[in-house]
Scaffold this motif. Structure first.
Motif, PDB file in Angstrom:
ATOM      1  N   ASP A   1      42.131   9.903  33.112  1.00 30.37           N
ATOM      2  CA  ASP A   1      43.433   9.242  32.992  1.00 30.37           C
ATOM      3  C   ASP A   1      44.243   9.760  31.807  1.00 30.37           C
ATOM      4  O   ASP A   1      45.320   9.214  31.511  1.00 30.37           O
ATOM      5  N   GLN A   2      43.757  10.796  31.133  1.00 29.41           N
ATOM      6  CA  GLN A   2      44.462  11.315  29.960  1.00 29.41           C
ATOM      7  C   GLN A   2      45.682  12.131  30.376  1.00 29.41           C
ATOM      8  O   GLN A   2      45.739  12.699  31.478  1.00 29.41           O
ATOM      9  N   LYS A   3      46.633  12.224  29.466  1.00 28.62           N
ATOM     10  CA  LYS A   3      47.810  13.048  29.712  1.00 28.62           C
ATOM     11  C   LYS A   3      47.468  14.526  29.614  1.00 28.62           C
ATOM     12  O   LYS A   3      47.940  15.340  30.418  1.00 28.62           O
ATOM     13  N   PHE A   4      46.662  14.883  28.605  1.00 27.75           N
ATOM     14  CA  PHE A   4      46.167  16.246  28.445  1.00 27.75           C
ATOM     15  C   PHE A   4      44.647  16.186  28.300  1.00 27.75           C
ATOM     16  O   PHE A   4      44.064  15.106  28.161  1.00 27.75           O
ATOM     17  N   PHE A   5      43.995  17.322  28.308  1.00 33.14           N
ATOM     18  CA  PHE A   5      42.536  17.346  28.339  1.00 33.14           C
ATOM     19  C   PHE A   5      41.906  16.808  27.058  1.00 33.14           C
ATOM     20  O   PHE A   5      40.781  16.319  27.088  1.00 33.14           O
ATOM     21  N   PHE A   6      42.623  16.906  25.933  1.00 31.28           N
ATOM     22  CA  PHE A   6      42.062  16.426  24.668  1.00 31.28           C
ATOM     23  C   PHE A   6      42.938  15.355  24.041  1.00 31.28           C
ATOM     24  O   PHE A   6      43.041  15.248  22.823  1.00 31.28           O
ATOM     25  N   GLY A   7      43.595  14.553  24.858  1.00 31.30           N
ATOM     26  CA  GLY A   7      44.381  13.459  24.325  1.00 31.30           C
ATOM     27  C   GLY A   7      45.848  13.552  24.670  1.00 31.30           C
ATOM     28  O   GLY A   7      46.227  13.963  25.772  1.00 31.30           O
TER      29      GLY A   7
ATOM     30  N   ALA B   1      47.278  24.790  28.649  1.00 35.18           N
ATOM     31  CA  ALA B   1      48.120  25.914  29.062  1.00 35.18           C
ATOM     32  C   ALA B   1      47.390  26.796  30.064  1.00 35.18           C
ATOM     33  O   ALA B   1      47.975  27.262  31.058  1.00 35.18           O
ATOM     34  N   PHE B   2      46.093  27.025  29.823  1.00 37.33           N
ATOM     35  CA  PHE B   2      45.313  27.893  30.708  1.00 37.33           C
ATOM     36  C   PHE B   2      45.153  27.259  32.086  1.00 37.33           C
ATOM     37  O   PHE B   2      45.338  27.924  33.117  1.00 37.33           O
ATOM     38  N   VAL B   3      44.825  25.975  32.122  1.00 35.19           N
ATOM     39  CA  VAL B   3      44.662  25.277  33.399  1.00 35.19           C
ATOM     40  C   VAL B   3      45.993  25.213  34.149  1.00 35.19           C
ATOM     41  O   VAL B   3      46.059  25.470  35.365  1.00 35.19           O
ATOM     42  N   PHE B   4      47.068  24.903  33.428  1.00 37.44           N
ATOM     43  CA  PHE B   4      48.379  24.817  34.066  1.00 37.44           C
ATOM     44  C   PHE B   4      48.781  26.152  34.690  1.00 37.44           C
ATOM     45  O   PHE B   4      49.338  26.179  35.798  1.00 37.44           O
ATOM     46  N   SER B   5      48.521  27.249  33.994  1.00 39.25           N
ATOM     47  CA  SER B   5      48.913  28.563  34.508  1.00 39.25           C
ATOM     48  C   SER B   5      48.197  28.909  35.808  1.00 39.25           C
ATOM     49  O   SER B   5      48.701  29.705  36.604  1.00 39.25           O
ATOM     50  N   HIS B   6      47.027  28.313  36.039  1.00 39.43           N
ATOM     51  CA  HIS B   6      46.289  28.560  37.274  1.00 39.43           C
ATOM     52  C   HIS B   6      46.672  27.582  38.380  1.00 39.43           C
ATOM     53  O   HIS B   6      46.717  27.964  39.556  1.00 39.43           O
ATOM     54  N   LEU B   7      46.951  26.325  38.006  1.00 43.50           N
ATOM     55  CA  LEU B   7      47.168  25.294  39.019  1.00 43.50           C
ATOM     56  C   LEU B   7      48.613  25.207  39.488  1.00 43.50           C
ATOM     57  O   LEU B   7      48.866  24.939  40.669  1.00 43.50           O
ATOM     58  N   ALA B   8      49.576  25.393  38.593  1.00 43.41           N
ATOM     59  CA  ALA B   8      50.983  25.204  38.950  1.00 43.41           C
ATOM     60  C   ALA B   8      51.443  26.130  40.084  1.00 43.41           C
ATOM     61  O   ALA B   8      52.102  25.658  41.027  1.00 43.41           O
TER      62      ALA B   8
ATOM     63  N   PHE C   1      49.389  16.008  36.173  1.00 40.11           N
ATOM     64  CA  PHE C   1      49.260  16.864  34.994  1.00 40.11           C
ATOM     65  C   PHE C   1      50.249  18.032  35.067  1.00 40.11           C
ATOM     66  O   PHE C   1      50.992  18.304  34.117  1.00 40.11           O
ATOM     67  N   CYS C   2      50.298  18.705  36.216  1.00 48.50           N
ATOM     68  CA  CYS C   2      51.213  19.836  36.377  1.00 48.50           C
ATOM     69  C   CYS C   2      52.666  19.377  36.373  1.00 48.50           C
ATOM     70  O   CYS C   2      53.532  20.012  35.750  1.00 48.50           O
ATOM     71  N   SER C   3      52.949  18.261  37.055  1.00 51.40           N
ATOM     72  CA  SER C   3      54.331  17.760  37.112  1.00 51.40           C
ATOM     73  C   SER C   3      54.825  17.337  35.731  1.00 51.40           C
ATOM     74  O   SER C   3      55.993  17.562  35.387  1.00 51.40           O
ATOM     75  N   SER C   4      53.934  16.746  34.938  1.00 49.24           N
ATOM     76  CA  SER C   4      54.318  16.325  33.591  1.00 49.24           C
ATOM     77  C   SER C   4      54.662  17.522  32.715  1.00 49.24           C
ATOM     78  O   SER C   4      55.659  17.509  31.984  1.00 49.24           O
ATOM     79  N   ILE C   5      53.849  18.576  32.778  1.00 52.52           N
ATOM     80  CA  ILE C   5      54.118  19.776  31.976  1.00 52.52           C
ATOM     81  C   ILE C   5      55.408  20.449  32.438  1.00 52.52           C
ATOM     82  O   ILE C   5      56.210  20.923  31.620  1.00 52.52           O
ATOM     83  N   LEU C   6      55.634  20.490  33.743  1.00 50.88           N
ATOM     84  CA  LEU C   6      56.868  21.092  34.257  1.00 50.88           C
ATOM     85  C   LEU C   6      58.097  20.346  33.749  1.00 50.88           C
ATOM     86  O   LEU C   6      59.089  20.971  33.348  1.00 50.88           O
TER      87      LEU C   6
END
Length: 300
Positions: free
Chosen positions: A167-173, A181-188, A213-218
């Motif tokens: 339920d976190q916004k990012f992987f470490f809080g 950034a690495f996960v987003f670059s693969h999933l988006a 997660f991807c929509s929030s970063i976008l």
């Protein structure tokens, strides 16, 4: 490297990789993207080199991470490169329907003329070679069975990422780190691409927290790519003045692109032997130019 830095680096690619843009010039110098031009080390085109350089400049998104979180970052990066990346290459570049109807078409529209005629095919060949290196000799034995195993492991990898994010916004809080950034670059790209054959894409869309997660970063760092409707407000006179000032440079860059493309094609034709110039032996029969004296005699 924080997501804000990624957003700043990516912004010039809002529409196209147009000739004359900073990223277009860097891609010509390095041969690939991403690329970062530095005063100390020139053009850097390897991701780890770019991250190392930014960390030397005090840009480090992992500064506040604990030793355990740093170890988790390395573990998940290795997992993504081993289990997810090969399937992403296969999805976008090997799957015939996806490649013809989406990938090649998108790159052909985004790359300026005349590079759009041969660069997508060159990139396709490079991805195939990379995938063969990852698979090894096993790809020749039973390709269909290997493909099923790859997609199964990729789905497990996405599920594991979903469980780790929770339920976190990012992987470490609440603050992004390099793993985000690495996960987003693969999933988006997988989430947003309109793929005709989206086997892995459907599994990703079933994991709601990764989609959020991807929509929030976008929306936070890439608002121009986040699907928001463009503003309908009229352009200011300052913006109109800027566009009018850039218009001559735009035409100049397009003309230079065409001339460079023509020169490249002509050079390729001569080097490959498609076009050649043959000189006849001395004294060979052929039309002889008429001298000026002969022309005057004929007129008399």
């Amino acid at each position: 490297m924080g997501l804000g830095a990624l957003a700043a680096c990516r912004r010039p690619m809002k529409g196209q990789l147009w000739a004359g843009s900073p990223l277009y010039s860097l891609s010509l110098l390095s041969g690939c993207l991403p690329a970062l031009k530095t005063k100390e080390e020139g053009v850097l085109s390897q991701m780890h080199q770019i991250i190392t350089h930014l960390r030397k400049q005090k840009y480090n998104a992992d500064y506040d991470l604990s030793a355990r979180q740093g170890a988790d970052t390395l573990a998940f990066v290795s997992l993504l490169e081993e289990k997810l990346l090969p399937v992403l290459i296969h999805t976008f570049w090997v799957d015939a329907k996806n490649y013809v109807e989406h990938t090649r078409k998108w790159y052909a529209e985004a790359i300026p003329f005349p590079l759009n005629f041969f660069l997508p095919n060159r990139m396709h060949k490079q991805r195939l070679e990379r995938l063969q290196l990852i698979w090894g000799e096993s790809c020749l034995a039973d390709e269909e069975e290997l493909e099923k195993e790859m997609y199964r492991e990729a789905r497990e990898c996405l599920t594991l990422l979903s469980q780790r994010l929770g339920d976190q916004k990012f992987f470490f809080g609440d603050s992004p780190a390099s793993l985000d950034a690495f996960v987003f670059s693969h999933l988006a790209p997988l989430l947003k691409a309109k793929l005709p054959n989206g086997k892995l894409q459907q599994h990703l869309k079933s994991l709601q927290n990764l989609c959020d997660f991807c929509s929030s970063i976008l929306s936070l760092y890439f608002p121009w790519d986040g699907g928001e409707a463009p503003s309908s407000a009229p352009k200011t006179s300052a913006s109109e003045g800027t566009e009018s000032e850039e218009e001559p440079y735009k035409w100049r860059n397009q003309i230079l692109s065409v001339l460079v493309g023509l020169a490249a094609m002509i050079g390729y034709a001569f080097l490959s032997g498609i076009v050649s110039i043959q000189r006849g032996p001395p004294g060979a029969a052929g039309p002889r130019p008429i001298a000026m004296e002969e022309e005057e005699e004929e007129e008399e």
